[in-house]
Enzyme design. Structure first.
Site, short mmCIF file in Angstrom:
data_model
loop_
_atom_site.label_atom_id
_atom_site.label_comp_id
_atom_site.label_asym_id
_atom_site.label_seq_id
_atom_site.Cartn_x
_atom_site.Cartn_y
_atom_site.Cartn_z
N ARG A 120 38.85 6.93 4.25
CA ARG A 120 39.16 6.26 5.52
C ARG A 120 40.32 5.27 5.40
O ARG A 120 40.45 4.55 4.43
CB ARG A 120 37.91 5.50 5.97
CG ARG A 120 38.17 4.56 7.13
CD ARG A 120 36.91 4.00 7.69
NE ARG A 120 36.15 3.22 6.73
CZ ARG A 120 34.98 2.69 7.00
NH1 ARG A 120 34.43 2.89 8.19
NH2 ARG A 120 34.34 2.00 6.10
N ARG A 171 25.85 -0.64 0.38
CA ARG A 171 25.78 -0.62 1.85
C ARG A 171 24.76 0.41 2.32
O ARG A 171 24.02 0.18 3.27
CB ARG A 171 27.18 -0.34 2.42
CG ARG A 171 28.11 -1.54 2.29
CD ARG A 171 29.58 -1.19 2.44
NE ARG A 171 29.89 -0.58 3.72
CZ ARG A 171 31.03 0.07 3.97
NH1 ARG A 171 31.96 0.17 3.02
NH2 ARG A 171 31.24 0.59 5.15
N LYS A 188 30.20 5.50 13.69
CA LYS A 188 29.91 4.57 14.78
C LYS A 188 31.21 4.04 15.40
O LYS A 188 31.38 4.06 16.62
CB LYS A 188 29.07 3.38 14.28
CG LYS A 188 27.75 3.79 13.63
CD LYS A 188 26.94 2.59 13.17
CE LYS A 188 27.58 1.77 12.07
NZ LYS A 188 27.77 2.48 10.78
N ARG A 218 39.79 -0.71 3.73
CA ARG A 218 38.88 -1.85 3.69
C ARG A 218 38.47 -2.21 2.26
O ARG A 218 38.26 -1.33 1.43
CB ARG A 218 37.63 -1.54 4.51
CG ARG A 218 37.75 -2.05 5.92
CD ARG A 218 36.68 -1.57 6.83
NE ARG A 218 35.32 -1.70 6.36
CZ ARG A 218 34.27 -1.32 7.06
NH1 ARG A 218 34.44 -0.80 8.27
NH2 ARG A 218 33.06 -1.45 6.59
N ARG A 253 21.07 -4.78 13.07
CA ARG A 253 20.90 -4.15 11.76
C ARG A 253 19.60 -4.56 11.09
O ARG A 253 19.32 -4.10 10.00
CB ARG A 253 22.05 -4.57 10.85
CG ARG A 253 23.13 -3.51 10.71
CD ARG A 253 24.31 -4.20 10.05
NE ARG A 253 25.04 -3.30 9.23
CZ ARG A 253 26.25 -2.84 9.54
NH1 ARG A 253 26.81 -3.14 10.67
NH2 ARG A 253 26.89 -2.08 8.70
#
Ligand code: AP5
Length: 227
Positions: free
Chosen positions: A136, A181, A22, A170, A97
């Site tokens: 990431r 998540r 996203k 992160r 969400r």
């Protein structure tokens, strides 16, 4: 997606589980079409970093991989949407969400004589998401995203976009948090695919392919809704 109504300020939603791409795609659309990326994850991380009341409440919830309360997130989104740059049109990345957030967004847009032009579901396999998220990292200076295997800067350790040399990972990208998540996504967010299907705004994209191919499909949707 009916694609018939053209609004002055387009509103696109990107739906998808953690790691679906996203943020990657929203930033590309921002650059190509001048739309504004509104990431509630980024807004919440900024609130945590600044130590605001909302940030203090959100911190532990985010670290556990759960969803921050609708009340906090809707208030943050409402304030950001009211800023002048959003008049160019927005890409909502990570919002809504929950069904409560989707209904609040409908009401906020109605007040502004806007509507949702497209809600795009980025469809991916859960197993691949863990690989994507664990590899990431981002440039600390400008936020450009990279990946150990899939998207490396031209010069290792130096951001292609701004030349920054500090890269960050992160706090919620640990394997156990990623599992929570994903669970939150399937329980609370995936039902929104049906919500937008019913309104006619839904488009689906297979997001297991290459970043540029997905960007081309999304770009075609943006062109269609912006005329
Ligand atoms: P948020 O920041 O929104 O995180 P997320 O939804 O978990 O999504 P990610 O940012 O992890 O993934 P992404 O889909 O943007 O993928 P990316 O492009 O980075 O939310 C964080 C937390 O904040 C939530 O857990 C919650 O606590 C809270 N929160 C946020 N919004 C909320 C809301 N509305 N309500 C309540 N709580 C909220 O890509 C991932 C990696 O894969 C990158 O390295 C990228 O380079 C790579 N990649 C991307 N596309 C591809 C591809 N096609 N092929 C290969 N690699 C790819």
């Amino acid at each position: 997606m009916d694609g018939q109504t053209v609004t002055a300020a387009p509103v696109l939603i990107l739906l998808g589980p953690p790691g679906a791409g996203k943020g990657t795609q929203a930033r590309m659309l921002e650059e190509e079409f001048g739309l504004v990326q509104l990431s509630t994850g980024d807004l919440l991380r900024a609130a945590v970093a600044q130590g605001t009341e909302a940030g203090k409440k959100a911190r532990a919830v985010m670290e556990a991989g759960e969803l921050v309360s609708d009340e906090i997130v809707i208030a943050i989104l409402r304030d950001r949407l009211a800023e002048p740059d959003c008049a160019r049109g927005v890409i909502l990345d990570g919002f809504p969400r929950t069904t409560v957030q989707a209904q609040a967004l409908d009401a906020l847009l109605a007040e502004r004589d806007q509507r949702i032009d497209a809600a795009v579901s980025l469809e991916v396999d859960d197993a691949a998401m863990v690989t994507r998220i664990s590899g990431r990292y981002t440039c600390a200076a400008c936020g450009e995203g990279y990946h150990d295997a899939f998207k490396q800067p031209a010069t290792a350790g130096t951001c292609d976009k701004c030349g920054g040399t500090e890269m960050t990972r992160r706090a919620d990208d640990k394997a156990e948090t990623v599992a929570s998540r994903l669970e939150a996504y399937h329980a609370q967010t995936a039902p929104l695919i049906g919500y937008y299907d019913k309104t006619g705004a839904l488009a689906r994209i297979d997001a297991m392919g290459a970043i540029d191919d997905i960007a081309a499909e999304l770009g075609a949707i943006v062109k269609r809704v912006t005329g």
